[in-house]
Scaffold this motif. Structure first.
Motif, PDB file in Angstrom:
ATOM      1  N   VAL A 100       0.848  -1.186   0.000  1.00 46.93           N
ATOM      2  CA  VAL A 100       0.000   0.000   0.000  1.00 46.93           C
ATOM      3  C   VAL A 100       0.883   1.236   0.000  1.00 46.93           C
ATOM      4  CG1 VAL A 100      -1.891   1.241   1.117  1.00 46.93           C
ATOM      5  CG2 VAL A 100      -1.711  -1.249   1.386  1.00 46.93           C
ATOM      6  N   GLU A 101       0.700   2.088  -1.001  1.00 48.26           N
ATOM      7  CA  GLU A 101       1.381   3.387  -1.000  1.00 48.26           C
ATOM      8  C   GLU A 101       0.425   4.408  -0.405  1.00 48.26           C
ATOM      9  OE1 GLU A 101       3.951   6.432  -3.828  1.00 48.26           O
ATOM     10  OE2 GLU A 101       2.901   4.728  -4.739  1.00 48.26           O
ATOM     11  N   VAL A 102       0.822   4.947   0.740  1.00 51.36           N
ATOM     12  CA  VAL A 102      -0.045   5.877   1.462  1.00 51.36           C
ATOM     13  C   VAL A 102       0.187   7.286   0.924  1.00 51.36           C
ATOM     14  CG1 VAL A 102      -0.613   6.858   3.709  1.00 51.36           C
ATOM     15  CG2 VAL A 102      -0.074   4.417   3.511  1.00 51.36           C
ATOM     16  N   VAL A 103      -0.855   7.812   0.273  1.00 46.64           N
ATOM     17  CA  VAL A 103      -0.754   9.147  -0.317  1.00 46.64           C
ATOM     18  C   VAL A 103      -1.831  10.093   0.208  1.00 46.64           C
ATOM     19  CG1 VAL A 103       0.314   8.275  -2.429  1.00 46.64           C
ATOM     20  CG2 VAL A 103      -2.179   8.481  -2.298  1.00 46.64           C
ATOM     21  N   ASP A 104      -2.835   9.538   0.905  1.00 41.54           N
ATOM     22  CA  ASP A 104      -3.924  10.369   1.427  1.00 41.54           C
ATOM     23  C   ASP A 104      -4.629   9.601   2.544  1.00 41.54           C
ATOM     24  OD1 ASP A 104      -5.381   8.420   0.079  1.00 41.54           O
ATOM     25  OD2 ASP A 104      -5.903   9.731  -1.591  1.00 41.54           O
ATOM     26  N   ASP A 105      -5.703  10.185   3.064  1.00 48.03           N
ATOM     27  CA  ASP A 105      -6.408   9.561   4.181  1.00 48.03           C
ATOM     28  C   ASP A 105      -7.040   8.229   3.779  1.00 48.03           C
ATOM     29  OD1 ASP A 105      -7.457   9.764   6.972  1.00 48.03           O
ATOM     30  OD2 ASP A 105      -9.388   9.739   5.912  1.00 48.03           O
ATOM     31  N   ALA A 106      -7.531   8.147   2.554  1.00 46.15           N
ATOM     32  CA  ALA A 106      -8.180   6.907   2.117  1.00 46.15           C
ATOM     33  C   ALA A 106      -7.192   5.746   2.065  1.00 46.15           C
ATOM     34  CB  ALA A 106      -8.823   7.119   0.743  1.00 46.15           C
ATOM     35  N   THR A 107      -6.013   5.984   1.488  1.00 46.30           N
ATOM     36  CA  THR A 107      -5.021   4.903   1.416  1.00 46.30           C
ATOM     37  C   THR A 107      -4.424   4.614   2.796  1.00 46.30           C
ATOM     38  OG1 THR A 107      -3.421   6.575   0.668  1.00 46.30           O
ATOM     39  CG2 THR A 107      -4.427   5.157  -1.008  1.00 46.30           C
ATOM     40  N   LEU A 108      -4.414   5.612   3.668  1.00 50.32           N
ATOM     41  CA  LEU A 108      -3.973   5.356   5.044  1.00 50.32           C
ATOM     42  C   LEU A 108      -4.928   4.381   5.732  1.00 50.32           C
ATOM     43  CD1 LEU A 108      -2.192   5.911   7.515  1.00 50.32           C
ATOM     44  CD2 LEU A 108      -3.586   7.939   7.966  1.00 50.32           C
ATOM     45  N   LYS A 109      -6.218   4.558   5.533  1.00 49.34           N
ATOM     46  CA  LYS A 109      -7.200   3.636   6.125  1.00 49.34           C
ATOM     47  C   LYS A 109      -7.030   2.226   5.557  1.00 49.34           C
ATOM     48  CE  LYS A 109     -10.960   6.810   7.412  1.00 49.34           C
ATOM     49  NZ  LYS A 109     -10.234   8.083   7.282  1.00 49.34           N
ATOM     50  N   VAL A 110      -6.726   2.126   4.268  1.00 53.23           N
ATOM     51  CA  VAL A 110      -6.491   0.811   3.660  1.00 53.23           C
ATOM     52  C   VAL A 110      -5.256   0.153   4.279  1.00 53.23           C
ATOM     53  CG1 VAL A 110      -5.884  -0.396   1.525  1.00 53.23           C
ATOM     54  CG2 VAL A 110      -7.623   1.395   1.492  1.00 53.23           C
ATOM     55  N   ALA A 111      -4.201   0.938   4.476  1.00 50.33           N
ATOM     56  CA  ALA A 111      -2.977   0.394   5.086  1.00 50.33           C
ATOM     57  C   ALA A 111      -3.250  -0.110   6.498  1.00 50.33           C
ATOM     58  CB  ALA A 111      -1.880   1.454   5.092  1.00 50.33           C
ATOM     59  N   CYS A 112      -4.029   0.628   7.264  1.00 49.62           N
ATOM     60  CA  CYS A 112      -4.359   0.208   8.632  1.00 49.62           C
ATOM     61  C   CYS A 112      -5.151  -1.094   8.623  1.00 49.62           C
ATOM     62  CB  CYS A 112      -5.167   1.296   9.333  1.00 49.62           C
ATOM     63  SG  CYS A 112      -4.229   2.802   9.716  1.00 49.62           S
ATOM     64  N   ALA A 113      -6.134  -1.171   7.737  1.00 53.53           N
ATOM     65  CA  ALA A 113      -6.955  -2.381   7.666  1.00 53.53           C
ATOM     66  C   ALA A 113      -6.131  -3.578   7.202  1.00 53.53           C
ATOM     67  CB  ALA A 113      -8.133  -2.151   6.729  1.00 53.53           C
ATOM     68  N   ALA A 114      -5.262  -3.370   6.228  1.00 50.16           N
ATOM     69  CA  ALA A 114      -4.417  -4.465   5.741  1.00 50.16           C
ATOM     70  C   ALA A 114      -3.494  -4.957   6.840  1.00 50.16           C
ATOM     71  CB  ALA A 114      -3.617  -3.998   4.526  1.00 50.16           C
ATOM     72  N   ALA A 115      -2.899  -4.024   7.590  1.00 48.36           N
ATOM     73  CA  ALA A 115      -1.971  -4.416   8.658  1.00 48.36           C
ATOM     74  C   ALA A 115      -2.678  -5.212   9.752  1.00 48.36           C
ATOM     75  CB  ALA A 115      -1.305  -3.171   9.250  1.00 48.36           C
ATOM     76  N   ARG A 116      -3.989  -4.990   9.916  1.00 44.46           N
ATOM     77  CA  ARG A 116      -4.737  -5.725  10.933  1.00 44.46           C
ATOM     78  C   ARG A 116      -5.159  -7.118  10.463  1.00 44.46           C
ATOM     79  NH1 ARG A 116      -7.233  -0.556  11.929  1.00 44.46           N
ATOM     80  NH2 ARG A 116      -8.936  -1.131  10.513  1.00 44.46           N
ATOM     81  N   THR A 117      -5.255  -7.322   9.134  1.00 47.19           N
ATOM     82  CA  THR A 117      -5.869  -8.566   8.645  1.00 47.19           C
ATOM     83  C   THR A 117      -4.930  -9.487   7.872  1.00 47.19           C
ATOM     84  OG1 THR A 117      -6.621  -7.397   6.655  1.00 47.19           O
ATOM     85  CG2 THR A 117      -8.140  -7.490   8.520  1.00 47.19           C
ATOM     86  N   LEU A 118      -3.871  -8.941   7.277  1.00 43.33           N
ATOM     87  CA  LEU A 118      -3.013  -9.752   6.419  1.00 43.33           C
ATOM     88  C   LEU A 118      -1.744 -10.200   7.136  1.00 43.33           C
ATOM     89  CD1 LEU A 118      -3.301  -7.715   3.095  1.00 43.33           C
ATOM     90  CD2 LEU A 118      -4.572  -9.767   3.769  1.00 43.33           C
ATOM     91  N   SER A 119      -1.109 -11.225   6.596  1.00 48.06           N
ATOM     92  CA  SER A 119       0.118 -11.739   7.203  1.00 48.06           C
ATOM     93  C   SER A 119       1.298 -10.806   6.977  1.00 48.06           C
ATOM     94  CB  SER A 119       0.447 -13.121   6.635  1.00 48.06           C
ATOM     95  OG  SER A 119      -0.556 -14.043   6.974  1.00 48.06           O
TER      96      SER A 119
END
Length: 372
Positions: A97-116
């Motif tokens: 995930v390349e974090v460039v804004d608030d939306a991609t930041l939320k995706v990064a947080c969700a991925a870090a909680r669910t993926l290996s």
């Protein structure tokens, strides 16, 4: 346990063999590339991490040639799809995930909680988004890997929120960067064996130059730094964390001793107190022997009356320390006892550390040397 991956995507072809050899020798966990043909050449001792180009389809043989496959994602829908696909092989899948804004930041947080495995890259230089992802992923079973632009940034990343990301990704310029990355991963300080010292004498010496070490951290009440006149023995000097009747507490400061004294640092290296300056590091040590690296903010050298403490270890090693001759200067004893140096008397017990090695420019050496 923190780990690191070497990123080969931007490494010139002529430098790649040396960097791969360094990564293998340094025992980095993995090597990342976007080309399967490169990953196939790697030895089995390193994890082969595939990060396909965003515009390239995932090769059919990716699961066989790569140990970990990362999929670039930018939306919650893409994350949901990846999560469903990875149910059977969670340990081998992950997201980039390349974090460039608030939306991609939320995706990064969700991925870090669910993926290996979740690899994140941040467009902006601030570390606030990384702090948010680290906090979101706290106690989750997956691993968070952060891409660093260089070794300096990698050193900052490992300390964010006092824990940093689980892993680092770095595109090294050369093999030296690989070994520098290894040193960053080894920054945790091991526990140190402390000894009980028995005071033999206190001598009032007259005027000398003493050093106060002001650090960028708060010391604990049972924590200080190890200082001594001899390279083979140190006394645990406490910070000004404990209240004094005529001045406020300064829990960042240690009134450490005369300018010639050795102070113990990380990696079993010593410095003279007179050598310390803003940006230097010393080893913070608790009465239980736990250690941590502490950054020096400044040092203050001033002329003051001095006294010398002489003490003996249980094994018969003599330890000496020259400190300011004043009641408010303190050292630590067994049980985290706080002892004023001007009230010490023969028979009192202190905490210290006995080192077997002699020293040359701060490094331990096995040579003949007498200090007295």
């Amino acid at each position: 346990m923190k780990f690191a991956w070497t990123d080969l995507r931007s490494v010139p072809d002529e430098l790649r063999p040396g960097i791969v050899d360094a990564a293998v020798h340094a025992r980095l966990e993995g090597v990342l590339d976007d080309r399967l043909d490169v990953l196939r050449t790697l030895p089995p001792t390193v994890a082969k991490v595939l990060l396909p180009r965003p515009d390239a389809p995932l090769p059919a043989e990716a699961a066989e040639a790569a140990d970990i496959v990362l999929t670039p994602i930018a939306t919650a829908a893409e994350l949901d799809k990846l999560t469903l696909q990875s149910e059977d092989e969670r340990a081998r899948t992950g997201a980039f995930v390349e974090v460039v804004d608030d939306a991609t930041l939320k995706v990064a947080c969700a991925a870090a909680r669910t993926l290996s495995n979740t690899l994140v890259k941040f467009r902006d230089p601030t570390k606030i988004p990384l702090e948010i992802v680290i906090a979101a992923a706290d106690r989750s079973p997956g691993r968070l890997i952060c891409e660093a632009g260089d070794l300096e940034e990698a050193g900052i990343i490992v300390d964010v929120l006092e824990k940093g990301s689980d892993g680092l990704l770095l595109a090294p310029r050369d093999a030296n960067d690989v070994f520098g990355l290894t040193r960053l991963l080894q920054q945790d300080s091991p526990d140190l064996a402390l000894s009980t010292l028995t005071v033999q004498s206190i001598e009032h010496n007259g005027l000398g130059d003493r050093v106060c070490v002001d650090t960028c951290s708060h010391f604990g009440q049972d924590e200080g730094i190890l200082v001594g006149s001899y390279a083979h023995g140190f006394i645990l000097c406490v910070s000004e964390t404990h209240p004094l009747p005529y001045m406020p507490t300064r829990p960042f400061r240690v009134n450490a001793g005369a300018l010639h004294s050795y102070v113990l640092g990380a990696d079993n290296r010593t410095n003279y107190l007179s050598e310390l300056q803003a940006g230097s590091t010393v080893l913070g040590v608790t009465t239980e022997g736990r250690t941590r690296r502490i950054v020096v903010g400044r040092v203050k050298l001033e002329s003051r009356p001095m006294l010398t403490i002489r003490a003996l270890s249980q094994s018969g090693v003599e330890v000496s320390l020259a400190v300011q001759d004043d009641w408010h200067v303190r050292v630590l004893g067994p049980g985290a006892a706080v002892l004023n140096v001007t009230e010490l008397k023969p028979g009192d017990q202190l905490l210290g550390h006995i080192a077997d090695d002699k020293r040359h420019v701060g490094w331990p050496v096995g040579e003949f040397c007498i200090e007295k």
